[in-house]
Scaffold this motif. Structure first.
Motif, PDB file in Angstrom:
ATOM      1  N   HIS A 149       0.821  -1.200   0.000  1.00  0.00           N
ATOM      2  CA  HIS A 149       0.000   0.000   0.000  1.00  0.00           C
ATOM      3  C   HIS A 149       0.863   1.261   0.000  1.00  0.00           C
ATOM      4  O   HIS A 149       1.543   1.574   0.974  1.00  0.00           O
ATOM      5  CB  HIS A 149      -0.923  -0.002   1.216  1.00  0.00           C
ATOM      6  N   THR A 150       0.823   1.969  -1.110  1.00  0.00           N
ATOM      7  CA  THR A 150       1.537   3.228  -1.226  1.00  0.00           C
ATOM      8  C   THR A 150       0.917   4.010  -2.366  1.00  0.00           C
ATOM      9  O   THR A 150       0.047   3.497  -3.086  1.00  0.00           O
ATOM     10  CB  THR A 150       3.040   3.002  -1.472  1.00  0.00           C
ATOM     11  N   THR A 151       1.323   5.244  -2.547  1.00  0.00           N
ATOM     12  CA  THR A 151       0.890   6.035  -3.692  1.00  0.00           C
ATOM     13  C   THR A 151       2.123   6.616  -4.358  1.00  0.00           C
ATOM     14  O   THR A 151       2.864   7.388  -3.742  1.00  0.00           O
ATOM     15  CB  THR A 151      -0.053   7.178  -3.271  1.00  0.00           C
ATOM     16  N   VAL A 152       2.369   6.184  -5.581  1.00  0.00           N
ATOM     17  CA  VAL A 152       3.522   6.644  -6.341  1.00  0.00           C
ATOM     18  C   VAL A 152       3.024   7.354  -7.587  1.00  0.00           C
ATOM     19  O   VAL A 152       2.324   6.761  -8.410  1.00  0.00           O
ATOM     20  CB  VAL A 152       4.435   5.470  -6.747  1.00  0.00           C
ATOM     21  N   THR A 153       3.367   8.621  -7.714  1.00  0.00           N
ATOM     22  CA  THR A 153       2.983   9.392  -8.896  1.00  0.00           C
ATOM     23  C   THR A 153       4.219   9.627  -9.759  1.00  0.00           C
ATOM     24  O   THR A 153       5.233  10.145  -9.280  1.00  0.00           O
ATOM     25  CB  THR A 153       2.358  10.739  -8.510  1.00  0.00           C
ATOM     26  N   VAL A 154       4.124   9.235 -11.009  1.00  0.00           N
ATOM     27  CA  VAL A 154       5.225   9.377 -11.958  1.00  0.00           C
ATOM     28  C   VAL A 154       4.771  10.292 -13.086  1.00  0.00           C
ATOM     29  O   VAL A 154       3.779  10.010 -13.760  1.00  0.00           O
ATOM     30  CB  VAL A 154       5.657   8.011 -12.527  1.00  0.00           C
ATOM     31  N   ALA A 155       5.471  11.399 -13.267  1.00  0.00           N
ATOM     32  CA  ALA A 155       5.152  12.342 -14.343  1.00  0.00           C
ATOM     33  C   ALA A 155       6.029  12.062 -15.554  1.00  0.00           C
ATOM     34  O   ALA A 155       7.151  11.566 -15.428  1.00  0.00           O
ATOM     35  CB  ALA A 155       5.363  13.778 -13.863  1.00  0.00           C
ATOM     36  N   ALA A 156       5.514  12.357 -16.723  1.00  0.00           N
ATOM     37  CA  ALA A 156       6.270  12.140 -17.950  1.00  0.00           C
ATOM     38  C   ALA A 156       7.576  12.927 -17.915  1.00  0.00           C
ATOM     39  O   ALA A 156       7.602  14.105 -17.540  1.00  0.00           O
ATOM     40  CB  ALA A 156       5.434  12.563 -19.160  1.00  0.00           C
ATOM     41  N   ASP A 157       8.650  12.238 -18.259  1.00  0.00           N
ATOM     42  CA  ASP A 157       9.980  12.846 -18.345  1.00  0.00           C
ATOM     43  C   ASP A 157      10.473  13.375 -16.995  1.00  0.00           C
ATOM     44  O   ASP A 157      11.369  14.225 -16.951  1.00  0.00           O
ATOM     45  CB  ASP A 157      10.003  13.981 -19.378  1.00  0.00           C
ATOM     46  N   GLN A 158       9.891  12.886 -15.894  1.00  0.00           N
ATOM     47  CA  GLN A 158      10.327  13.274 -14.554  1.00  0.00           C
ATOM     48  C   GLN A 158      10.721  12.020 -13.764  1.00  0.00           C
ATOM     49  O   GLN A 158      10.362  10.909 -14.130  1.00  0.00           O
ATOM     50  CB  GLN A 158       9.212  14.025 -13.810  1.00  0.00           C
ATOM     51  N   ALA A 159      11.453  12.227 -12.668  1.00  0.00           N
ATOM     52  CA  ALA A 159      11.884  11.106 -11.830  1.00  0.00           C
ATOM     53  C   ALA A 159      11.138  11.125 -10.508  1.00  0.00           C
ATOM     54  O   ALA A 159      10.932  12.192  -9.912  1.00  0.00           O
ATOM     55  CB  ALA A 159      13.389  11.173 -11.581  1.00  0.00           C
ATOM     56  N   SER A 160      10.709   9.949 -10.049  1.00  0.00           N
ATOM     57  CA  SER A 160      10.069   9.785  -8.752  1.00  0.00           C
ATOM     58  C   SER A 160      10.827   8.720  -7.964  1.00  0.00           C
ATOM     59  O   SER A 160      11.722   8.059  -8.493  1.00  0.00           O
ATOM     60  CB  SER A 160       8.596   9.392  -8.919  1.00  0.00           C
ATOM     61  N   ARG A 161      10.445   8.557  -6.710  1.00  0.00           N
ATOM     62  CA  ARG A 161      11.164   7.658  -5.806  1.00  0.00           C
ATOM     63  C   ARG A 161      10.226   6.586  -5.255  1.00  0.00           C
ATOM     64  O   ARG A 161       9.080   6.866  -4.908  1.00  0.00           O
ATOM     65  CB  ARG A 161      11.778   8.449  -4.646  1.00  0.00           C
ATOM     66  N   LEU A 162      10.756   5.353  -5.174  1.00  0.00           N
ATOM     67  CA  LEU A 162      10.069   4.245  -4.521  1.00  0.00           C
ATOM     68  C   LEU A 162      11.053   3.597  -3.563  1.00  0.00           C
ATOM     69  O   LEU A 162      12.201   3.348  -3.926  1.00  0.00           O
ATOM     70  CB  LEU A 162       9.579   3.218  -5.544  1.00  0.00           C
ATOM     71  N   GLU A 163      10.599   3.326  -2.338  1.00  0.00           N
ATOM     72  CA  GLU A 163      11.493   2.755  -1.331  1.00  0.00           C
ATOM     73  C   GLU A 163      10.991   1.402  -0.840  1.00  0.00           C
ATOM     74  O   GLU A 163       9.848   1.282  -0.381  1.00  0.00           O
ATOM     75  CB  GLU A 163      11.617   3.711  -0.144  1.00  0.00           C
ATOM     76  N   LEU A 164      11.834   0.387  -0.948  1.00  0.00           N
ATOM     77  CA  LEU A 164      11.583  -0.897  -0.309  1.00  0.00           C
ATOM     78  C   LEU A 164      12.202  -0.793   1.085  1.00  0.00           C
ATOM     79  O   LEU A 164      13.417  -0.694   1.231  1.00  0.00           O
ATOM     80  CB  LEU A 164      12.233  -2.040  -1.092  1.00  0.00           C
ATOM     81  N   THR A 165      11.366  -0.763   2.104  1.00  0.00           N
ATOM     82  CA  THR A 165      11.832  -0.520   3.463  1.00  0.00           C
ATOM     83  C   THR A 165      11.959  -1.833   4.229  1.00  0.00           C
ATOM     84  O   THR A 165      11.033  -2.649   4.228  1.00  0.00           O
ATOM     85  CB  THR A 165      10.864   0.409   4.214  1.00  0.00           C
ATOM     86  N   ILE A 166      13.104  -2.029   4.865  1.00  0.00           N
ATOM     87  CA  ILE A 166      13.367  -3.241   5.636  1.00  0.00           C
ATOM     88  C   ILE A 166      13.317  -2.906   7.123  1.00  0.00           C
ATOM     89  O   ILE A 166      14.069  -2.057   7.599  1.00  0.00           O
ATOM     90  CB  ILE A 166      14.750  -3.831   5.277  1.00  0.00           C
ATOM     91  N   HIS A 167      12.429  -3.578   7.858  1.00  0.00           N
ATOM     92  CA  HIS A 167      12.265  -3.325   9.285  1.00  0.00           C
ATOM     93  C   HIS A 167      13.037  -4.376  10.088  1.00  0.00           C
ATOM     94  O   HIS A 167      12.513  -5.429  10.443  1.00  0.00           O
ATOM     95  CB  HIS A 167      10.782  -3.354   9.655  1.00  0.00           C
ATOM     96  N   ALA A 168      14.293  -4.053  10.415  1.00  0.00           N
ATOM     97  CA  ALA A 168      15.173  -5.003  11.093  1.00  0.00           C
ATOM     98  C   ALA A 168      14.696  -5.366  12.491  1.00  0.00           C
ATOM     99  O   ALA A 168      15.008  -6.452  13.001  1.00  0.00           O
ATOM    100  CB  ALA A 168      16.588  -4.437  11.163  1.00  0.00           C
ATOM    101  N   ASP A 169      13.940  -4.466  13.132  1.00  0.00           N
ATOM    102  CA  ASP A 169      13.505  -4.761  14.500  1.00  0.00           C
ATOM    103  C   ASP A 169      12.581  -5.965  14.571  1.00  0.00           C
ATOM    104  O   ASP A 169      12.444  -6.591  15.632  1.00  0.00           O
ATOM    105  CB  ASP A 169      12.835  -3.531  15.128  1.00  0.00           C
ATOM    106  N   HIS A 170      11.955  -6.343  13.442  1.00  0.00           N
ATOM    107  CA  HIS A 170      11.084  -7.518  13.447  1.00  0.00           C
ATOM    108  C   HIS A 170      11.848  -8.787  13.837  1.00  0.00           C
ATOM    109  O   HIS A 170      11.245  -9.731  14.351  1.00  0.00           O
ATOM    110  CB  HIS A 170      10.444  -7.716  12.070  1.00  0.00           C
ATOM    111  N   LEU A 171      13.140  -8.814  13.575  1.00  0.00           N
ATOM    112  CA  LEU A 171      13.939  -9.984  13.954  1.00  0.00           C
ATOM    113  C   LEU A 171      13.873 -10.260  15.447  1.00  0.00           C
ATOM    114  O   LEU A 171      14.054 -11.408  15.877  1.00  0.00           O
ATOM    115  CB  LEU A 171      15.400  -9.779  13.547  1.00  0.00           C
TER     116      LEU A 171
END
Length: 243
Positions: A149-171
């Motif tokens: 669940h996220t909202t990623v908006t990508v515009a033509a000829d522009q750069a956007s960011r997506l992050e795969l987040t790792i939650h180490a505390d779950h260990l």
């Protein structure tokens, strides 16, 4: 399970290419041209700076020397990255995370992302009251995180960011089912039965889960316990949840 051997691809040469797909495969709204999506993998402060003693319920402080994450796929709409890539996320980045690569996608807004992780290797130490325990664990628990669940908006000829987040505390959660688990290291430290200061996989396999809350899962030993927690590490854009 995957082989423990992982393949690290040089980030400078990494190019993620979208697979051709029908328009119906994308959830982008009114696509008009293409934009670039910069994909990062980030372990937040708990990986880059460690988990402080005051965040743990039993007073251990955790520091990671390595935290290697194998990304096997990322899917955004009809665009897909499928090159198996291992990335080291322990070095500090000042909150930026480590760039996995760039993905060309149809311009539009995406409200769901899928990705998959393979081998994960974590190494480091835990310290409490002058006692230090080290660990170097490799987990072969391939996990697909779907409908993140996220909202990623990508515009033509522009750069956007997506992050795969790792939650180490779950260990170090003390429960597989609680909505408010505590962070504990005592059970893992106690598994070092030969008292050489290193907690091995073999020692964890021989140690019972004790009072840790396994819910309805059939988990008896601490290694299986950690494997179950490893499958919950993945999130999206910080706190975004996945199935």
């Amino acid at each position: 399970m995957f082989s423990p051997t992982t393949r690290t691809t040089a980030l400078a040469s990494l190019l993620l290419l979208p697979l051709a797909g029908a328009c119906g495969e994308s959830d982008a709204q009114s696509p008009d041209g293409q934009g670039m999506l910069n994909i990062f993998v980030y372990g937040e402060d708990f990986v880059e700076e460690g988990i402080p003693a005051d965040a743990m319920s039993d007073g251990w402080a955790i520091a990671f020397d390595r935290f290697q994450v194998e990304v096997t796929s990322v899917t955004v709409g009809a665009a897909n990255f499928s090159d198996v890539t291992t990335i080291e996320i322990a070095p500090p980045t000042g909150g930026e995370g480590h760039q996995l690569g760039e993905l060309s996608v149809d311009a539009g807004t995406y409200e769901s992302v899928d990705y998959a992780l393979g081998t994960i290797r974590v190494g480091g130490s835990a310290e409490k009251e002058g006692v230090t325990k080290t660990f170097d664990w490799t987990f072969e628990v391939p996990t697909t995180y779907g409908e993140c669940h996220t909202t990623v908006t990508v515009a033509a000829d522009q750069a956007s960011r997506l992050e795969l987040t790792i939650h180490a505390d779950h260990l170090f959660y003390d429960s597989l089912v609680s909505e408010d688990p505590a962070l504990v290291f005592d059970p893992l430290a106690a598994a070092d039965t030969n008292e050489d200061g290193n907690i091995s996989k073999e020692e964890l396999e021989a140690a019972l889960v004790g009072t840790l809350d396994v819910g309805n899962e059939e988990i008896a030993d601490l290694w299986s316990w950690l494997e179950a927690q490893v499958a919950t590490l993945g999130h999206i854009d910080g706190e975004g949840h996945c199935h």
